[in-house]
Each structure stands twice: as C-alpha cells, then as structure tokens.
Design an enzyme around this catalytic site. Sequence first.
Site, PDB file in Angstrom:
ATOM      1  N   SER A   1      39.198  26.551 -43.678  1.00 48.89           N
ATOM      2  CA  SER A   1      39.150  28.018 -43.607  1.00 48.89           C
ATOM      3  C   SER A   1      40.542  28.605 -43.473  1.00 48.89           C
ATOM      4  O   SER A   1      40.795  29.734 -43.903  1.00 48.89           O
ATOM      5  CB  SER A   1      38.307  28.461 -42.403  1.00 48.89           C
ATOM      6  OG  SER A   1      36.943  28.256 -42.627  1.00 48.89           O
TER       7      SER A   1
ATOM      8  N   ASP B   1      33.993  37.383 -44.789  1.00 50.63           N
ATOM      9  CA  ASP B   1      34.011  36.613 -43.548  1.00 50.63           C
ATOM     10  C   ASP B   1      33.238  37.351 -42.460  1.00 50.63           C
ATOM     11  O   ASP B   1      32.288  38.086 -42.763  1.00 50.63           O
ATOM     12  CB  ASP B   1      35.474  36.356 -43.134  1.00 50.63           C
ATOM     13  CG  ASP B   1      35.668  35.011 -42.465  1.00 50.63           C
ATOM     14  OD1 ASP B   1      35.219  34.852 -41.311  1.00 50.63           O
ATOM     15  OD2 ASP B   1      36.284  34.119 -43.073  1.00 50.63           O
TER      16      ASP B   1
ATOM     17  N   LEU C   1      50.883  41.839 -41.362  1.00 51.80           N
ATOM     18  CA  LEU C   1      52.028  42.696 -41.675  1.00 51.80           C
ATOM     19  C   LEU C   1      53.360  42.043 -41.323  1.00 51.80           C
ATOM     20  O   LEU C   1      53.467  41.286 -40.354  1.00 51.80           O
ATOM     21  CB  LEU C   1      51.903  44.017 -40.902  1.00 51.80           C
ATOM     22  CG  LEU C   1      50.655  44.861 -41.182  1.00 51.80           C
ATOM     23  CD1 LEU C   1      50.564  46.001 -40.178  1.00 51.80           C
ATOM     24  CD2 LEU C   1      50.680  45.387 -42.612  1.00 51.80           C
TER      25      LEU C   1
ATOM     26  N   HIS D   1      36.950  34.650 -36.456  1.00 53.57           N
ATOM     27  CA  HIS D   1      37.290  33.859 -37.635  1.00 53.57           C
ATOM     28  C   HIS D   1      37.882  34.720 -38.743  1.00 53.57           C
ATOM     29  O   HIS D   1      38.928  34.381 -39.321  1.00 53.57           O
ATOM     30  CB  HIS D   1      36.030  33.142 -38.130  1.00 53.57           C
ATOM     31  CG  HIS D   1      36.272  32.119 -39.182  1.00 53.57           C
ATOM     32  ND1 HIS D   1      36.222  32.420 -40.536  1.00 53.57           N
ATOM     33  CD2 HIS D   1      36.553  30.798 -39.100  1.00 53.57           C
ATOM     34  CE1 HIS D   1      36.464  31.324 -41.235  1.00 53.57           C
ATOM     35  NE2 HIS D   1      36.659  30.316 -40.394  1.00 53.57           N
TER      36      HIS D   1
ATOM     37  N   VAL E   1      35.499  28.731 -59.111  1.00 55.03           N
ATOM     38  CA  VAL E   1      36.077  28.977 -57.788  1.00 55.03           C
ATOM     39  C   VAL E   1      37.264  28.045 -57.573  1.00 55.03           C
ATOM     40  O   VAL E   1      37.189  26.851 -57.861  1.00 55.03           O
ATOM     41  CB  VAL E   1      35.026  28.749 -56.678  1.00 55.03           C
ATOM     42  CG1 VAL E   1      35.668  28.798 -55.297  1.00 55.03           C
ATOM     43  CG2 VAL E   1      33.915  29.783 -56.778  1.00 55.03           C
TER      44      VAL E   1
ATOM     45  N   GLN F   1      57.808  38.514 -33.966  1.00 57.42           N
ATOM     46  CA  GLN F   1      57.094  37.867 -35.061  1.00 57.42           C
ATOM     47  C   GLN F   1      57.433  36.383 -35.156  1.00 57.42           C
ATOM     48  O   GLN F   1      58.584  35.973 -35.008  1.00 57.42           O
ATOM     49  CB  GLN F   1      57.465  38.574 -36.366  1.00 57.42           C
ATOM     50  CG  GLN F   1      56.686  38.121 -37.580  1.00 57.42           C
ATOM     51  CD  GLN F   1      56.927  39.058 -38.732  1.00 57.42           C
ATOM     52  OE1 GLN F   1      56.395  40.168 -38.766  1.00 57.42           O
ATOM     53  NE2 GLN F   1      57.761  38.650 -39.664  1.00 57.42           N
TER      54      GLN F   1
ATOM     55  N   ALA G   1      32.515  26.100 -53.045  1.00 58.58           N
ATOM     56  CA  ALA G   1      33.791  25.512 -53.463  1.00 58.58           C
ATOM     57  C   ALA G   1      33.642  24.610 -54.690  1.00 58.58           C
ATOM     58  O   ALA G   1      34.597  24.430 -55.446  1.00 58.58           O
ATOM     59  CB  ALA G   1      34.402  24.718 -52.305  1.00 58.58           C
TER      60      ALA G   1
ATOM     61  N   ASN H   1      55.952  43.162 -39.700  1.00 61.54           N
ATOM     62  CA  ASN H   1      56.391  44.284 -38.861  1.00 61.54           C
ATOM     63  C   ASN H   1      57.090  43.844 -37.579  1.00 61.54           C
ATOM     64  O   ASN H   1      57.165  44.597 -36.611  1.00 61.54           O
ATOM     65  CB  ASN H   1      55.183  45.167 -38.508  1.00 61.54           C
ATOM     66  CG  ASN H   1      54.133  44.413 -37.692  1.00 61.54           C
ATOM     67  OD1 ASN H   1      54.256  43.210 -37.453  1.00 61.54           O
ATOM     68  ND2 ASN H   1      53.100  45.119 -37.262  1.00 61.54           N
TER      69      ASN H   1
ATOM     70  N   VAL I   1      52.555  37.720 -35.826  1.00 56.04           N
ATOM     71  CA  VAL I   1      52.571  36.776 -36.945  1.00 56.04           C
ATOM     72  C   VAL I   1      52.826  37.530 -38.242  1.00 56.04           C
ATOM     73  O   VAL I   1      52.805  38.761 -38.274  1.00 56.04           O
ATOM     74  CB  VAL I   1      51.231  36.016 -37.042  1.00 56.04           C
ATOM     75  CG1 VAL I   1      51.022  35.115 -35.835  1.00 56.04           C
ATOM     76  CG2 VAL I   1      50.056  36.986 -37.187  1.00 56.04           C
TER      77      VAL I   1
END
Length: 450
Positions: free
Chosen positions: A346, A152, A196, A185, A299, A125, A294, A198, A202
């Site tokens: 994003s 998305d 996660l 994306h 928002v 990780q 946005a 784990n 990542v």
Amino acid sequence: MTLSRRQLLQSVGAGVATGVLGTTASAAGSRTDTRRVFVHPRNGLLGNLLEVVESVGGTTVLEYDNFDFVVAEVPESRLDDLLSATGVAAVEEDDETGIPDDWDPSLLDVLLPPDRADCSTHPDQRASWGHERIGADDVEPDGTGVDIGILDTGIQTDHCSLEVAGGRNFTASGPPGDYEDRHGHGTHVAGIAGALDNDLGVVGTAPNANCYAVKVLDDEGRGRYSELIAGIDWCMSNDVELISMSLGGETESETLAEAIASAHEEGHLLLSAAGNEGNPGDGTCDAETMTYPATHEDVLAVAATDEDDSLASYSSVGSAVDLLAPGTNIVSSVVDNEYAEASGTSMACPFVTGVAALVWETVDEDGPGPNEAVRQALTESAEPVFENCEEGYGLVDARAALAEDGAVDDEPDRGADRDGERTGNRLEAALEWLANAIRDFVEWLNGLFR
C-alpha cells in the site's frame, strides 16, 4: 465469478450459500437472506432493469454514470428468477475488498508536533528514504496540474502536510460529501503520493498534484467491489487522470474488470498495490500471491522493497507485477495531524502514482489520454535490482522516467522480453478460461437431454 443460470439453480436449490454478501439487518437485529449482486442487462441496455429487480423483491442500491450495470440487494431465494428475467444477461456477486487487517503504523515521536492543530508547531520537513531512493528529490516536475484519485479510506482534509482538492464518499461511513479519513490508511497513502512541499512534516513524490479523497473503504478499512467501481466511475466523470488503489480483494470480478478496462480505454492510468500475501523469497517466480485488481492487465501493479533493495517478505508476487517501489518503514502523514511509519505494498503503490504524476505533467495533453505513454515511460526506465522475474520491470526511477532520451532506448530488449512473458501468461489464462467455458456449455447441453 459471474454466476450462470445453471450455477444459480444448483446453489439455491441445494440451499448452499455461495457467499454471505449483502445481508441486511432489520431494526430488531435479525438478518434476512439477501445477496448483494451486480446485475448486467442483456445487450448492454438498462431499459427496465430497475423494475425487473423490484419484481423479484429486490432493491437497486447503486447505479453508475459510465457503466451499464447496477448493484442490487436481492432475496437469495429469488436469484434464479432474477437471472431468468427478460433483459438480464448476468448476475455476479459483489465481493469484498480492503486493506490488510494487520496494517499497523507506528507514530514517530521525533515528528510529533507539540500542538497538532497548530501547523506552526509541526516539525521541519523530512523525506522518507523511499522518496530519495526513487530519485523524487532530484527532479524539477512536481505534478502541477495532474489529478490523483486516492481510492482508500478517505484523507484528513485539514492535515498540515496535505491539501485535498475534493472527493466523494461511497461507503456507509457518513454521507457522500464526508470523505474524511477516520482510519489513517488513506491519509498515509496520500502523503506518500502528494504531501505538500511546505517545509513541514513530510513531502510527497508529486507535492503539487491535486489529490482527491475518493472514499471507497469504510472506517474499518473494508469495502466492496461495487464501491471501488463507484470510485473509478467518479474519477472518470471528473477527468481524474490517475487512479491509485492501495487495496485488494481475494477474488477476481468480471464486473470490476469491465470497469477497469473502460477507464483504461478512456485514457486513465490505474495503479494498484500487489498485495501483502507474502512470497517464497527464492526468486523462482512460481508463486502467484497477488490480490485483485493488481492482476488485471490494465492495472499497473506494484510490489514492495526493503531499504536494502531486497524484496519485502510481506510483498505479494506474481507474473502480473509491473514495478517495484519502497514499501517498508515509510514515513508519511496519518490522521489527527500526526506522522507515522508504516509498511506494505500500500505504501509502494503511491510512490509509483507520484512518479506517474511527474511524467504526466510533462506530457503536452490535459486530462485523461496519455496513459499508455506514461506507463511505458515508467516501465521501460525502471531500474533492475533483483535481475529476476519477481521485480517486473524493476524499481521505479523518477529521474530516468523523466529523462528526454531516458532508459527507454538503452535497454529495449529487457522490456520486449518481459512483455512477451506477460503476453504468454495472459494467453495461457485466456485458454484456460475458454476451456472452462466450453466444459460448462457442454454440461449445460447434457442437462437439457437428461
């Protein structure tokens, strides 16, 4: 914009297309002149609206659980008939939304597993620099029990670093139950928000949150406001607290605004990327380059920073920016069980979404409801980095947002000043809208006596 009867008659009578929307192709490949539009009933009563659409040769293509309007494909030559029909209050174009065409993730060889399908071969990780910069690596809450809707391109459901709690597909790319990501994306965004913890690949900002793949963009990263609204509608019906939108459109929409306001009123927190339309880079705050939704007041809008805490050159700016978050060269998951580095607002938005999940976890309330309290905790604890209006309240700070007596009481004037500035901007916009409405009404009255 919503089309009045006068505007419809002008555009249709003159043979001018106000947008190529909802055109349909026949089996032979020829195109018929239809328009995809939102149809709003008078007095909020759906009644016989479906029959009205059919009576003008149209087809209803979308209905919603929580909103009293429909989406229809209507012959362009019959739009004036539709608007003048009994029970119809307004008709609005169904505009396009999506992600930037130049979104270009770079696969990382150092994180490329020998056997992508075998999770045991995935690398150890590795947290992105953004994860550490906002303090997500130094807090105890992990998003347990909080639902995040990733609106998305879908999410890869069998990625070794992700766990997808469920979802829905509202695009033409597959049936409703197919919310797989074939673009990349959505999987990258999901990894930033909730990958996660784990020991593989990542880790996300809220690694134990429940991430839902709400597919509102197709396999090319394109969609329509009607599909985005369908995603919001689904999150409302399923009590998904956080609605994260790393996407944007060029035009405002009164129909989408209505859906956002309804979701906000029901207690959901909606977050959106500010857009990748760039900025002057001079801190003058004159530019307004943000995409929609946005700019909607309900928002939470997120702009992006580089690793040196500077405003990213691609990041949109404007008076509606609320927070900053890391957005450049962010490492996260992508499709095909791989990992990549990518940049954009994003990428900044899901960092804030993740911190919102951490804060929401600490609130003694299940389901939608405490959105305003969570939003206040995020904005009033943010870290100033530019000391100018381009940053909104500042850089999101997980540690401060979660602190019992956090930065909220330390700098009360900063938040109050910026709230006043936003109120002034929104009042100015409202007055401009009112002036335009009065002008159109006067023109309509004059037309009656010509």
